[in-house]
Motif scaffolding. Structure first.
Motif, short mmCIF file in Angstrom:
data_model
loop_
_atom_site.label_atom_id
_atom_site.label_comp_id
_atom_site.label_asym_id
_atom_site.label_seq_id
_atom_site.Cartn_x
_atom_site.Cartn_y
_atom_site.Cartn_z
N MET A 12 0.80 -1.22 0.00
CA MET A 12 0.00 0.00 0.00
C MET A 12 0.83 1.28 0.00
O MET A 12 0.38 2.33 -0.45
N SER A 13 2.05 1.21 0.53
CA SER A 13 2.93 2.39 0.51
C SER A 13 4.35 1.96 0.83
O SER A 13 4.57 0.92 1.47
N ILE A 14 5.32 2.76 0.38
CA ILE A 14 6.73 2.52 0.66
C ILE A 14 7.39 3.82 1.06
O ILE A 14 6.96 4.90 0.63
N ALA A 15 8.43 3.74 1.90
CA ALA A 15 9.13 4.95 2.35
C ALA A 15 10.56 4.60 2.71
O ALA A 15 10.80 3.67 3.50
N TRP A 16 11.52 5.34 2.14
CA TRP A 16 12.93 5.17 2.48
C TRP A 16 13.25 5.81 3.82
O TRP A 16 12.70 6.86 4.16
N SER A 17 14.15 5.19 4.57
CA SER A 17 14.67 5.83 5.77
C SER A 17 15.54 7.02 5.35
O SER A 17 16.04 7.07 4.22
N PRO A 18 15.74 8.01 6.24
CA PRO A 18 16.52 9.19 5.85
C PRO A 18 17.93 8.89 5.37
O PRO A 18 18.47 9.62 4.54
N ASP A 19 18.54 7.80 5.87
CA ASP A 19 19.90 7.47 5.44
C ASP A 19 19.91 6.54 4.23
O ASP A 19 20.98 6.13 3.75
N GLY A 20 18.74 6.16 3.73
CA GLY A 20 18.65 5.38 2.51
C GLY A 20 19.03 3.91 2.63
O GLY A 20 19.15 3.22 1.62
N TRP A 68 8.63 8.13 7.52
CA TRP A 68 9.65 8.18 8.57
C TRP A 68 9.61 9.52 9.28
O TRP A 68 9.50 10.57 8.64
N LEU A 69 9.72 9.49 10.61
CA LEU A 69 9.82 10.70 11.43
C LEU A 69 11.25 10.81 11.94
O LEU A 69 11.53 10.62 13.12
N GLY A 70 12.18 11.06 11.03
CA GLY A 70 13.58 11.06 11.42
C GLY A 70 14.16 9.66 11.31
O GLY A 70 13.59 8.76 10.69
N ALA A 71 15.33 9.45 11.96
CA ALA A 71 16.08 8.22 11.78
C ALA A 71 15.51 7.02 12.52
O ALA A 71 15.72 5.87 12.11
N VAL A 78 -3.67 7.28 13.62
CA VAL A 78 -2.26 7.58 13.38
C VAL A 78 -1.47 6.90 14.48
O VAL A 78 -1.72 7.14 15.67
N TRP A 79 -0.52 6.05 14.10
CA TRP A 79 0.32 5.36 15.06
C TRP A 79 1.77 5.78 14.85
O TRP A 79 2.21 6.01 13.71
N VAL A 80 2.52 5.85 15.93
CA VAL A 80 3.96 6.12 15.89
C VAL A 80 4.68 4.88 16.39
O VAL A 80 4.28 4.27 17.39
N TRP A 81 5.76 4.51 15.69
CA TRP A 81 6.55 3.31 16.00
C TRP A 81 8.01 3.69 16.19
O TRP A 81 8.48 4.70 15.62
N ASP A 82 8.75 2.85 16.94
CA ASP A 82 10.19 3.03 16.97
C ASP A 82 10.80 2.21 15.83
O ASP A 82 10.10 1.53 15.07
N ALA A 83 12.14 2.26 15.71
CA ALA A 83 12.80 1.63 14.57
C ALA A 83 12.74 0.12 14.61
O ALA A 83 13.03 -0.55 13.60
#
Length: 298
Positions: free
Chosen positions: A179-187, A226-229, A245-250
């Motif tokens: 349904m969706s994809i997103a790169w981390s800030p460091d790729g 992503w909300l930052g690293a 809306v949910w927030v997760w850690d890495a």
């Protein structure tokens, strides 16, 4: 007991509608039911999935060309099926990728004479072939130039080397449509939501699933950003069609869960890392919500 309101420098910020002369008019936006961004932008252009017959097309309009668009403005047209998503390269404002129902990804360069041009743009600079079904989303790596991720209804995500037009990695293990994809800030990592109601984080180099977690329980679409690293946000639905809306850690442990409302339109999240503000736009909504992300809270 008195309630405590978290202090925020954005607490009294509000948006105003742009003047008509600063808006874009006469755009034939596609009406596809696919859940993707029908409009994308960069510092120079706005790209719009176009309502075209006999194939797929999208239109690129210069940011400065506000007002009513002329009826014969050129569109980018080479796909044999409807264009579902577009993404501008973060390294070159004049390069854009498009994904479509014809199983292909195309890479385009915006011509210098776009505003004066009378004929459509029909020759992409690259065509990426290999997906088994329609390609729904494309996302450029934010660090490595020429690396593009594309998700398909064949339940895979392929990472392409655009220059050679070759697949460098195929991400699998999905139980349904991505349904969706997103790169981390460091790729180095790629997050993906799926219709199988799971959120996954992949190592982009090896293709291995690093983390996997059960996500929103509703049957409708879900998005990730992503909300930052080391934090991610997802939007989706509960079993009772409540928007969340949910927030997760890495490691994909839940950090914060927030109920938004009950409505049919999918929530689309956009994060501004500079201000740490998460914008949430609902499909079909008449407003845009925004949340400051601080201390693991929205």
């Amino acid at each position: 007991m008195a309630s405590v309101v978290r202090a925020s420098k954005y607490r009294h910020v509000f948006g105003t509608t742009a003047k008509r002369e600063d808006s874009f008019e006469n755009l034939r936006v596609a009406t596809s039911a696919w859940d993707s961004n029908f409009v994308t932008a960069n510092p120079k252009y706005v790209a719009v999935n176009w309502a075209a017959s006999g194939g797929g097309a999208f239109c690129i309009v210069p940011q400065a060309l506000t007002g009513k668009l002329r009826g014969d403005f050129p569109v980018f047209s080479a796909h044999q099926g409807a264009v579902l998503d577009t993404a501008f390269s973060p390294f070159d404002d004049n390069v854009i990728a498009s994904a479509a129902e014809d199983h292909q990804v195309m890479i385009w360069r915006v011509p210098e004479d776009l505003e004066e041009r009378e004929e459509d743009v029909t020759e992409p600079i690259k065509v990426l072939r290999g997906h088994g079904r329609k390609v729904g989303h494309v996302a450029w790596n934010p660090v490595a130039e020429g690396v593009l991720a594309a998700s398909s209804s064949d339940n895979t995500v392929r990472i392409w080397d655009v220059e050679s037009a070759e697949v460098r990695q195929t991400l699998g293990g999905f139980g349904d449509t991505v349904m969706s994809i997103a790169w981390s800030p460091d790729g180095t990592q790629l997050a993906a939501t799926c219709r199988d109601k799971k959120l996954r984080i992949f190592d982009a180099r090896t293709g291995r699933v690093e983390h996997e977690a059960a996500s929103h329980t509703g049957i409708k679409g879900s998005r990730v950003v992503w909300l930052g690293a080391d934090r991610l946000a997802t939007t989706g639905f509960s079993r009772t069609s409540g928007r969340e809306v949910w927030v997760w850690d890495a490691a994909l442990a839940p950090v914060t869960r927030m109920d938004v409302d009950t409505s049919a339109g999918m929530l689309m999240p956009f994060y501004d890392a500079g201000t740490r503000v998460l914008y949430v736009a609902g499909k079909g909504d008449g407003n845009i919500r925004y949340y400051e992300f601080a201390d693991d809270k929205l």
